[in-house]
Design a protein around this motif. Structure first.
Motif, mmCIF file in Angstrom:
data_model
loop_
_atom_site.group_PDB
_atom_site.id
_atom_site.type_symbol
_atom_site.label_atom_id
_atom_site.label_comp_id
_atom_site.label_asym_id
_atom_site.label_seq_id
_atom_site.Cartn_x
_atom_site.Cartn_y
_atom_site.Cartn_z
ATOM 1 N N LEU A 77 0.118 -7.438 -2.671
ATOM 2 C CA LEU A 77 1.010 -6.372 -2.206
ATOM 3 C C LEU A 77 0.484 -5.765 -0.909
ATOM 4 C CD1 LEU A 77 2.556 -3.611 -4.448
ATOM 5 C CD2 LEU A 77 1.520 -3.016 -2.284
ATOM 6 N N HIS A 78 -0.801 -5.512 -0.816
ATOM 7 C CA HIS A 78 -1.367 -4.895 0.383
ATOM 8 C C HIS A 78 -1.312 -5.834 1.590
ATOM 9 C CE1 HIS A 78 -3.890 -2.015 -2.335
ATOM 10 N NE2 HIS A 78 -2.619 -1.697 -2.284
ATOM 11 N N GLU A 79 -1.358 -7.126 1.347
ATOM 12 C CA GLU A 79 -1.289 -8.082 2.453
ATOM 13 C C GLU A 79 0.138 -8.322 2.918
ATOM 14 O OE1 GLU A 79 -3.278 -11.498 0.884
ATOM 15 O OE2 GLU A 79 -5.289 -10.740 1.395
ATOM 16 N N HIS A 80 1.118 -8.053 2.040
ATOM 17 C CA HIS A 80 2.514 -8.374 2.359
ATOM 18 C C HIS A 80 3.429 -7.149 2.304
ATOM 19 C CE1 HIS A 80 1.819 -12.774 2.195
ATOM 20 N NE2 HIS A 80 0.954 -12.470 1.247
ATOM 21 N N TYR A 81 2.855 -5.947 2.355
ATOM 22 C CA TYR A 81 3.649 -4.735 2.175
ATOM 23 C C TYR A 81 4.713 -4.550 3.257
ATOM 24 C CZ TYR A 81 1.428 -2.238 6.050
ATOM 25 O OH TYR A 81 1.018 -1.847 7.303
ATOM 26 N N GLN A 82 4.518 -5.169 4.425
ATOM 27 C CA GLN A 82 5.494 -5.027 5.515
ATOM 28 C C GLN A 82 6.750 -5.865 5.277
ATOM 29 O OE1 GLN A 82 2.157 -6.142 8.057
ATOM 30 N NE2 GLN A 82 2.770 -4.541 9.488
ATOM 31 N N GLU A 83 6.655 -6.791 4.336
ATOM 32 C CA GLU A 83 7.781 -7.673 4.035
ATOM 33 C C GLU A 83 8.667 -7.064 2.953
ATOM 34 O OE1 GLU A 83 5.933 -11.296 2.818
ATOM 35 O OE2 GLU A 83 4.555 -11.314 4.535
ATOM 36 N N PRO A 84 9.906 -7.532 2.819
ATOM 37 C CA PRO A 84 10.735 -7.081 1.690
ATOM 38 C C PRO A 84 10.105 -7.561 0.381
ATOM 39 C CG PRO A 84 12.072 -8.162 3.373
ATOM 40 C CD PRO A 84 10.643 -8.439 3.723
ATOM 41 N N LEU A 85 9.715 -6.634 -0.462
ATOM 42 C CA LEU A 85 9.088 -6.980 -1.744
ATOM 43 C C LEU A 85 9.903 -6.337 -2.865
ATOM 44 C CD1 LEU A 85 5.254 -6.429 -1.066
ATOM 45 C CD2 LEU A 85 6.487 -8.593 -1.164
ATOM 46 N N SER A 86 10.490 -7.154 -3.695
ATOM 47 C CA SER A 86 11.248 -6.627 -4.826
ATOM 48 C C SER A 86 10.451 -6.814 -6.103
ATOM 49 C CB SER A 86 12.599 -7.327 -4.950
ATOM 50 O OG SER A 86 12.420 -8.663 -5.398
ATOM 51 N N LEU A 87 10.765 -6.013 -7.101
ATOM 52 C CA LEU A 87 10.121 -6.144 -8.396
ATOM 53 C C LEU A 87 10.339 -7.539 -8.977
ATOM 54 C CD1 LEU A 87 8.654 -4.891 -10.832
ATOM 55 C CD2 LEU A 87 10.866 -4.017 -11.615
ATOM 56 N N SER A 88 11.557 -8.065 -8.827
ATOM 57 C CA SER A 88 11.868 -9.398 -9.367
ATOM 58 C C SER A 88 11.029 -10.475 -8.698
ATOM 59 C CB SER A 88 13.349 -9.710 -9.175
ATOM 60 O OG SER A 88 14.156 -8.820 -9.899
ATOM 61 N N ASP A 89 10.913 -10.412 -7.360
ATOM 62 C CA ASP A 89 10.143 -11.412 -6.632
ATOM 63 C C ASP A 89 8.665 -11.357 -7.024
ATOM 64 O OD1 ASP A 89 12.408 -12.267 -5.351
ATOM 65 O OD2 ASP A 89 12.064 -11.077 -3.536
ATOM 66 N N MET A 90 8.129 -10.139 -7.148
ATOM 67 C CA MET A 90 6.723 -9.997 -7.516
ATOM 68 C C MET A 90 6.476 -10.537 -8.923
ATOM 69 S SD MET A 90 4.824 -8.697 -5.062
ATOM 70 C CE MET A 90 3.425 -7.945 -5.890
ATOM 71 N N ALA A 91 7.365 -10.201 -9.845
ATOM 72 C CA ALA A 91 7.216 -10.690 -11.216
ATOM 73 C C ALA A 91 7.272 -12.212 -11.257
ATOM 74 C CB ALA A 91 8.310 -10.084 -12.099
#
Length: 283
Positions: free
Chosen positions: A187-201
């Motif tokens: 998350l800290h390396e990619h926080y500038q990108e669109p990050l959704s809960l679904s994608d992370m899961a």
């Protein structure tokens, strides 16, 4: 203090610890109001003395209010911090004692943690910290020896008065903690990108519900709230140390629109980003 997700503790001048003495002006500038220091961890033992200030130390879902006392974070523990109250003449002495130093002189350190709540009176530890700070701020070419000797005294006091034995086994909980560290690193390396809960899961082979539950349990915030807080934390420096437009800063740090950025910033710092920039430039 870069790389908060896994803080890289740099030792200096042959001293087996990282030491930082923060005066009132630094604290008031960098920890105003309810400022959030994101979740991070390190192998070092972090014990800091806080005076004339109050913070909330978050370890998982547990919050510890520290007022005019020591914060204690054991090796490898994911934690975050937020300022609660800053009074007149605040002061903080941060000490991160090297894991390798502790391991060398106490090989059983992996089975040990420290709990400052075992004693109400921390005057012995506080006296050692005041002596350590005096040495650190008034160094000559040989003072590193005195500082190291003082760190030995601190470590010995911790072992005698605050040591807690822990069973070191690979439990489900410890596996989950390691996975949360991987999630935070990503998350800290990619926080500038669109990050959704679904994608992370999906990325970590979990259901949305399980991911959300585990994240909140070990970080103490929902995924969405934590991501917003981390983006704001990263944007803060650009507000006070650059002349970039507010729109560009919001976009750079992953906010979908400038209005949501301004709203979150104002709720946290009680000023709009432009008002806060002007205030800090005057200071």
């Amino acid at each position: 203090m870069a790389n908060y997700y896994h803080e890289n503790v740099k030792l200096e001048n042959q001293i087996p610890a990282m030491i930082a003495s923060l005066d009132g002006s630094f604290i008031e500038n960098y920890f105003p109001y309810d400022v959030f220091i994101p979740s991070h961890w390190h192998r070092s033992l972090e014990i800091s003395l806080l005076e004339n200030a109050e913070v909330v130390l978050q370890i998982g879902e547990k919050e510890y209010v520290i007022d005019n006392d020591f914060t204690c974070v054991n090796s490898g523990v994911v934690h975050s911090l937020r300022a609660q109250t800053i009074r007149e003449n605040p002061h903080c002495l941060i000490v991160l004692i090297s894991y390798d130093f502790m391991k060398q002189y106490y090989p059983d350190i992996d089975h040990t943690s420290f709990d400052l709540s075992l004693k109400k009176d921390h005057s012995d530890l506080k006296n050692l910290y005041h002596r350590l700070e005096e040495l650190y701020l008034n160094q000559d070419k040989y003072t590193y020896l005195d500082i190291t000797a003082c760190l030995f005294e601190i470590f010995a006091l911790l072992l005698r008065e605050y040591k807690v034995e822990k069973q070191y086994r690979r439990t489900k909980s410890s596996k989950n903690q390691e996975q949360i560290k991987e999630i935070l690193t990503y998350l800290h390396e990619h926080y500038q990108e669109p990050l959704s809960l679904s994608d992370m899961a999906d990325s970590f082979y979990m259901s949305k519900e399980y991911f959300s539950r585990q994240f909140h349990h070990y970080v103490g915030k929902t995924f969405r709230d934590y991501l917003s807080s981390y983006r704001l934390y990263k944007a803060y420096d650009d507000i006070i140390n650059s002349d970039m437009s507010i729109q560009d800063i919001a976009r750079l740090h992953g906010f979908l629109n400038v209005k949501s950025f301004i709203k979150l910033f104002s709720e946290t710092y009680h000023f709009t980003p432009l008002q806060y920039r002007k205030k800090m430039s005057r200071n």
